[in-house]
Design an enzyme around this catalytic site. Structure first.
Site, PDB file in Angstrom:
ATOM      1  CB  SER A 152       5.686  -1.576  12.022  1.00  0.00           C
ATOM      2  OG  SER A 152       5.276  -0.232  12.252  1.00  0.00           O
ATOM      3  CG  ASN A 210      -1.713   1.250   1.394  1.00  0.00           C
ATOM      4  OD1 ASN A 210      -1.764   2.080   0.476  1.00  0.00           O
ATOM      5  ND2 ASN A 210      -2.347   1.407   2.545  1.00  0.00           N
ATOM      6  CG  HIS A 216      -5.637   2.019   5.318  1.00  0.00           C
ATOM      7  ND1 HIS A 216      -5.177   2.982   6.184  1.00  0.00           N
ATOM      8  CD2 HIS A 216      -4.629   1.128   5.162  1.00  0.00           C
ATOM      9  CE1 HIS A 216      -3.935   2.676   6.538  1.00  0.00           C
ATOM     10  NE2 HIS A 216      -3.582   1.557   5.924  1.00  0.00           N
ATOM     11  CE  LYS A 232      -0.075   3.215   4.810  1.00  0.00           C
ATOM     12  NZ  LYS A 232       0.063   3.311   6.254  1.00  0.00           N
ATOM     13  N   GLY A 270       2.911   2.505  10.789  1.00  0.00           N
ATOM     14  CA  GLY A 270       3.861   3.596  10.597  1.00  0.00           C
ATOM     15  C   GLY A 270       4.590   3.995  11.867  1.00  0.00           C
ATOM     16  CD  GLU A 306      -2.657   5.601   6.763  1.00  0.00           C
ATOM     17  OE1 GLU A 306      -2.662   5.637   5.534  1.00  0.00           O
ATOM     18  OE2 GLU A 306      -1.747   5.056   7.437  1.00  0.00           O
ATOM     19  CD  GLU A 337      -3.230  -2.333   7.457  1.00  0.00           C
ATOM     20  OE1 GLU A 337      -2.135  -2.568   6.954  1.00  0.00           O
ATOM     21  OE2 GLU A 337      -3.876  -1.294   7.207  1.00  0.00           O
TER      22      GLU A 337
HETATM   23  P1  13P Z   1       3.317   0.515   7.670  1.00  0.00           P
HETATM   24  O1  13P Z   1       3.822  -0.768   7.064  1.00  0.00           O
HETATM   25  O2  13P Z   1       4.017   1.734   7.167  1.00  0.00           O
HETATM   26  O3  13P Z   1       3.240   0.438   9.161  1.00  0.00           O
HETATM   27  O4  13P Z   1       1.788   0.688   7.152  1.00  0.00           O
HETATM   28  C1  13P Z   1       0.912  -0.380   7.257  1.00  0.00           C
HETATM   29  C2  13P Z   1      -0.314  -0.037   6.516  1.00  0.00           C
HETATM   30  O5  13P Z   1      -1.066   0.848   6.892  1.00  0.00           O
HETATM   31  C3  13P Z   1      -0.605  -0.791   5.286  1.00  0.00           C
HETATM   32  O6  13P Z   1      -1.898  -0.543   4.820  1.00  0.00           O
END
Ligand code: 13P
Length: 247
Positions: free
Chosen positions: A210, A9, A93, A11, A171, A95, A165
């Site tokens: 992560s 992903n 997601h 982003k 992150g 976010e 997640e």
């Molecule tokens: P990270 O791998 O940067 O922690 O992000 C995970 C994520 O949100 C994947 O959709």
């Protein structure tokens, strides 16, 4: 036996030039048994489709509109993603749930619309840090999953992919331990088993938060963890390949 699936992903990262380099690097990877997919920002999907056509790597969107078409400025429909030969689309997601206020009901509608169009939705669910600390992880995950189950049924869930997640691990560099993740994955599969054991056995449940090359193998070795949804580490070809090779 469920196949390991690793999806990147990206982003809101990338540029035409950086994408090309990253995809070239990923395509050069060898010794990978995992199924792979890339979810770039929507505007780059045609570029990624061109670069990945003929490879065994799939691609998908990061979001989709719950409506089929019409006056929805800025939105992208499931049919448009399909026209760009997307196989997958991420829905729900954290976010988008947090920053764009997406409710469980809206996520369920997006999932349903994507599925009806022929996409494979990747449904993201996971608890906030305060929800984990107050012992509500299972209640939150069950609520998010049940909203979609109620809308599309167990067959609908079986036609997609689930990504657990934990929001506190995204992150932050703070990954869930393999056992912490496994416990929630087993809980998710148990909910599905109560509806239909065959579907529950087949559906892939990815872990996200992560994931890095040095922790991927121990996560993917857990019984109910079938791969990963990768954010930051999917932006570097060696890191992404290292994770895929752990599968
Ligand atoms: P990270 O791998 O940067 O922690 O992000 C995970 C994520 O949100 C994947 O959709």
């Amino acid at each position: 036996m469920r196949q390991i699936f690793v999806a990147g992903n990206w982003k809101m990262n990338g540029s035409l030039e950086a994408n090309q380099q990253l995809i070239n690097g990923i395509k050069a990877g060898r010794g990978i048994n995992a199924e792979m997919a890339i979810c770039p920002p929507a505007i780059y999907i045609p570029q990624i489709a061109d670069l990945l056509t003929g490879s065994d790597i799939s691609w998908g969107g990061q979001d989709v509109c719950e409506q089929v078409s019409g006056a929805y400025t800025g939105q992208i429909s499931a049919a448009m993603l399909l026209e760009m030969k997307c196989k997958y689309v991420i829905v729900g997601h954290s976010e988008r749930r947090t920053l764009n206020g997406e409710s469980d009901e809206l996520v369920a509608e997006k999932y349903s619309t994507a599925l009806a169009a022929g996409l494979k939705p990747i449904l993201c669910i996971g608890e906030l840090l305060e929800e984990r600390e107050s012992g509500d992880t299972e209640a939150v995950v069950a609520r998010q999953l049940n909203a979609v189950l109620d809308k599309v049924g167990i067959e609908g869930i079986g036609a997609g992919v689930i990504a657990y997640e934990p929001v506190w691990a995204i992150g932050t560099g703070k990954t869930a331990s393999p056992q912490q993740a496994q416990d929630v994955h087993a809980f998710i599969r148990q909910i599905l088993t109560e509806k239909d054991g065959n579907v529950a056995e087949k559906v892939q449940i990815l872990y996200g938060g992560s994931v890095k090359p040095d922790n991927a193998a121990e996560l993917f070795a857990m019984t109910d963890i079938d791969g990963g949804l990768i954010g930051g580490a999917s932006l570097d070809a060696d890191s992404f390949l290292g994770i895929c090779q752990a599968g």
